[in-house]
Scaffold this active site. Structure first.
Site, mmCIF file in Angstrom:
data_model
loop_
_atom_site.group_PDB
_atom_site.id
_atom_site.type_symbol
_atom_site.label_atom_id
_atom_site.label_comp_id
_atom_site.label_asym_id
_atom_site.label_seq_id
_atom_site.Cartn_x
_atom_site.Cartn_y
_atom_site.Cartn_z
ATOM 1 N N GLU A 109 -5.555 -4.927 4.215
ATOM 2 C CA GLU A 109 -4.375 -5.797 4.115
ATOM 3 C C GLU A 109 -4.826 -7.258 4.098
ATOM 4 O O GLU A 109 -5.943 -7.578 4.520
ATOM 5 C CB GLU A 109 -3.458 -5.566 5.315
ATOM 6 C CG GLU A 109 -2.834 -4.196 5.358
ATOM 7 C CD GLU A 109 -2.066 -3.863 4.092
ATOM 8 O OE1 GLU A 109 -1.125 -4.577 3.739
ATOM 9 O OE2 GLU A 109 -2.422 -2.869 3.434
ATOM 10 N N ASP A 122 -0.791 -1.135 10.349
ATOM 11 C CA ASP A 122 -0.478 -0.631 9.004
ATOM 12 C C ASP A 122 -0.152 0.867 9.061
ATOM 13 O O ASP A 122 0.822 1.327 8.456
ATOM 14 C CB ASP A 122 -1.672 -0.896 8.072
ATOM 15 C CG ASP A 122 -1.447 -0.311 6.694
ATOM 16 O OD1 ASP A 122 -0.633 -0.876 5.940
ATOM 17 O OD2 ASP A 122 -2.074 0.722 6.364
ATOM 18 N N GLY A 169 -0.953 5.397 -0.345
ATOM 19 C CA GLY A 169 -1.415 4.990 -1.687
ATOM 20 C C GLY A 169 -0.985 5.919 -2.792
ATOM 21 O O GLY A 169 0.207 6.060 -3.073
ATOM 22 N N LYS A 211 3.465 2.893 8.189
ATOM 23 C CA LYS A 211 3.616 4.077 7.314
ATOM 24 C C LYS A 211 4.203 5.259 8.097
ATOM 25 O O LYS A 211 5.060 5.988 7.590
ATOM 26 C CB LYS A 211 2.255 4.446 6.728
ATOM 27 C CG LYS A 211 1.719 3.375 5.768
ATOM 28 C CD LYS A 211 0.241 3.594 5.490
ATOM 29 C CE LYS A 211 -0.319 2.567 4.529
ATOM 30 N NZ LYS A 211 -1.785 2.541 4.519
ATOM 31 N N GLY A 218 -10.779 -4.051 -1.887
ATOM 32 C CA GLY A 218 -9.313 -4.183 -2.051
ATOM 33 C C GLY A 218 -8.518 -3.200 -1.215
ATOM 34 O O GLY A 218 -7.334 -2.990 -1.447
ATOM 35 N N THR A 237 -4.383 -7.086 -6.310
ATOM 36 C CA THR A 237 -5.054 -5.783 -6.423
ATOM 37 C C THR A 237 -4.121 -4.725 -7.028
ATOM 38 O O THR A 237 -4.442 -4.094 -8.044
ATOM 39 C CB THR A 237 -5.516 -5.311 -5.017
ATOM 40 O OG1 THR A 237 -6.350 -6.321 -4.464
ATOM 41 C CG2 THR A 237 -6.289 -4.011 -5.091
ATOM 42 N N ALA A 295 9.391 9.062 -19.433
ATOM 43 C CA ALA A 295 10.546 8.304 -18.915
ATOM 44 C C ALA A 295 11.763 8.374 -19.847
ATOM 45 O O ALA A 295 12.894 8.218 -19.408
ATOM 46 C CB ALA A 295 10.155 6.849 -18.698
ATOM 47 N N VAL A 302 3.297 4.401 1.319
ATOM 48 C CA VAL A 302 2.670 5.332 2.272
ATOM 49 C C VAL A 302 1.596 6.152 1.558
ATOM 50 O O VAL A 302 1.883 6.817 0.556
ATOM 51 C CB VAL A 302 3.714 6.280 2.898
ATOM 52 C CG1 VAL A 302 3.042 7.202 3.915
ATOM 53 C CG2 VAL A 302 4.841 5.491 3.566
#
Ligand code: NDP
Ligand code: HSE
Length: 386
Positions: free
Chosen positions: A190, A201, A134, A205, A187, A13, A33, A132
């Site tokens: 976990e 979960d 997303g 976090k 998705g 995912t 970058a 943490v």
């Protein structure tokens, strides 16, 4: 300048989202970058699917060891999950002098101290924005944006799956199992969804945020963890009647006796912003002594929202790859030799408000008995439904 070369471990995912977003926004990302970021190698157990997803644009292997030991690779992205093979690969990548990006909160909350120590000794970075909340840049906010502050507390909805389940159960009256299956299909969940629904979960976090907020080692084993599996439709209904919403919160707080680190369903007054965070969205409140309360909101799970955070880390590492290690942001925001040993408080030493639901015999004097028993323990009642 030559592109920086990246090896991707796991193209599921989050891995596929990372590959796609990097490709789609390549030009802008390179401008930011300072040099191109190229996924040169992908490892996945399902080589055929990985070849399809990458369209022949990079080498695909099924043995991730080939990636972490390839001298051409500068950065390894670990998106396999869990703390078995993922830990071995991250440690090997570090010992081979590679920078690491990971979304693996389970790994960092349980083995973070060992991993960060190894990375520091080797002079490489381990970046974990995606671990943490997303797509919300909460690690960046805590580690850099709020660095002037003495953080007092952090509290948030940091598990998309459980927030999605609670929202769908409340709004659509759907059953727990039906909504969980949908969260898996989308998705969000976990690999082992008990991590989501039992609060593990969120505790991973919260553990990471606690370490960064207060400058302490990661200590998942000391977290109080309670999920949403014991909640019943009645609790959600009664909470509403009292003017509250139930949310699974991760909370970490500085007190004069130590640090609170807890995850549990929480009643939040329905008018608060955080009470209205629905579906797989996440929201994190951080209170600093100088700035006051700040709120961060966004998608807490899913392919591209999480990829957004993974790629932000890739860009950070690309910019800082040639900097002296001491000029980089420390892994846990505080210098490694300045971490504190402030204790994490057990739940029995934490004073807070509780919601009690009890079945009692329908007879005169029962309520008087209940209030007396509570009063004997110096517990006052804020609101009651009978
Ligand atoms: P997936 O299960 O979708 O992807 C994992 C991928 O790794 C799969 O393609 C799997 O292949 C592959 N894999 C498994 N074992 C190996 C191995 N030994 N070598 C190479 N590849 C392997 O997981 P996600 O993408 O959802 O999650 C990845 C990480 O990101 C986890 O740590 C998760 O906690 C974290 N995360 C996930 C978020 C989400 O919204 N999904 C959000 C934030 C963090 P196969 O399918 O063939 O087993
Ligand atoms: N399973 C996690 C969640 C993924 O539902 O929030 C994001 O970390």
């Amino acid at each position: 300048m030559k592109p920086i070369k990246v090896g991707l471990l796991g193209i599921g995912t989050v891995g596929s989202g990372t590959f796609n977003v990097l490709k789609r926004n390549q030009e802008e990302i390179t401008r930011r970058a300072g040099r191109a970021i190229q996924i040169a190698m992908v490892a996945d157990l399902n080589v055929e699917r990985a070849r399809e997803l990458t369209g022949g644009e990079c080498e695909v292997v099924n043995d991730a060891n080939l990636v972490v030991s390839n001298p051409e690779i500068d950065i390894v992205i670990e998106l396999i999950g869990g703390y078995g093979i993922a830990k071995d690969l991250v440690m090997k990548a570090i010992s081979n002098g590679k920078h690491v990006v990971t979304a693996n909160k389970a790994l960092l909350a349980t083995h973070g101290n060992e991993i960060f120590k190894a990375a520091q000794e080797k002079g490489v970075m381990v970046a974990f924005e995606a671990a943490v909340a997303g797509g919300i840049p909460i690690i960046k906010a805590l580690r850099e944006g709020l660095t002037a502050n003495r953080i007092q507390w952090v509290a948030g909805i940091i598990n998309g799956t459980t927030n999605f389940i609670l929202s769908e159960m409340r709004d659509k009256g759907l059953d727990f199992d039906v909504v969980l299956k949908e969260a898996q299909r989308l998705g969000y969940a976990e690999a082992d969804p008990t991590f989501d629904i039992e609060g593990v979960d969120a505790a991973h976090k919260a553990t990471i945020m606690s370490a960064i907020a207060f400058g302490i080692p990661v200590q998942f084993d000391k977290a109080h963890v309670e999920g949403i599996t014991k909640l019943q439709a009645d609790d959600i209904r009664y909470a509403e009647q009292l003017g509250y919403r139930i949310k699974l919160l991760g909370i970490t707080k500085r007190t004069s006796n130590g640090i609170e680190l807890r995850v549990h369903p929480t009643l939040i007054p329905e008018k608060r912003l955080i009470a209205n965070v629905e579906g797989a969205m996440n929201a994190v409140l951080v209170h600093g002594d100088a700035v006051g309360a700040t709120l961060y909101y966004g998608k807490g799970a899913g392919s591209e929202p999480t990829a957004s955070a993974v790629i932000a880390d890739l860009v950070d590492i690309t910019r800082l790859a040639t900097a002296d290690p001491e000029h980089r942001v420390p892994h846990l925001a505080f210098q490694a030799n300045a971490l504190a040993n402030t204790p994490i408080l057990p739940m029995s030493e934490i004073t807070t408000s509780y919601y009690l639901r009890m079945n009692v015999a329908d007879q005169p004097g029962v309520l008087a008995d209940v209030t007396r028993i509570l009063a004997d323990s110096s517990i006052s009642i804020d609101a009651m439904l009978q």
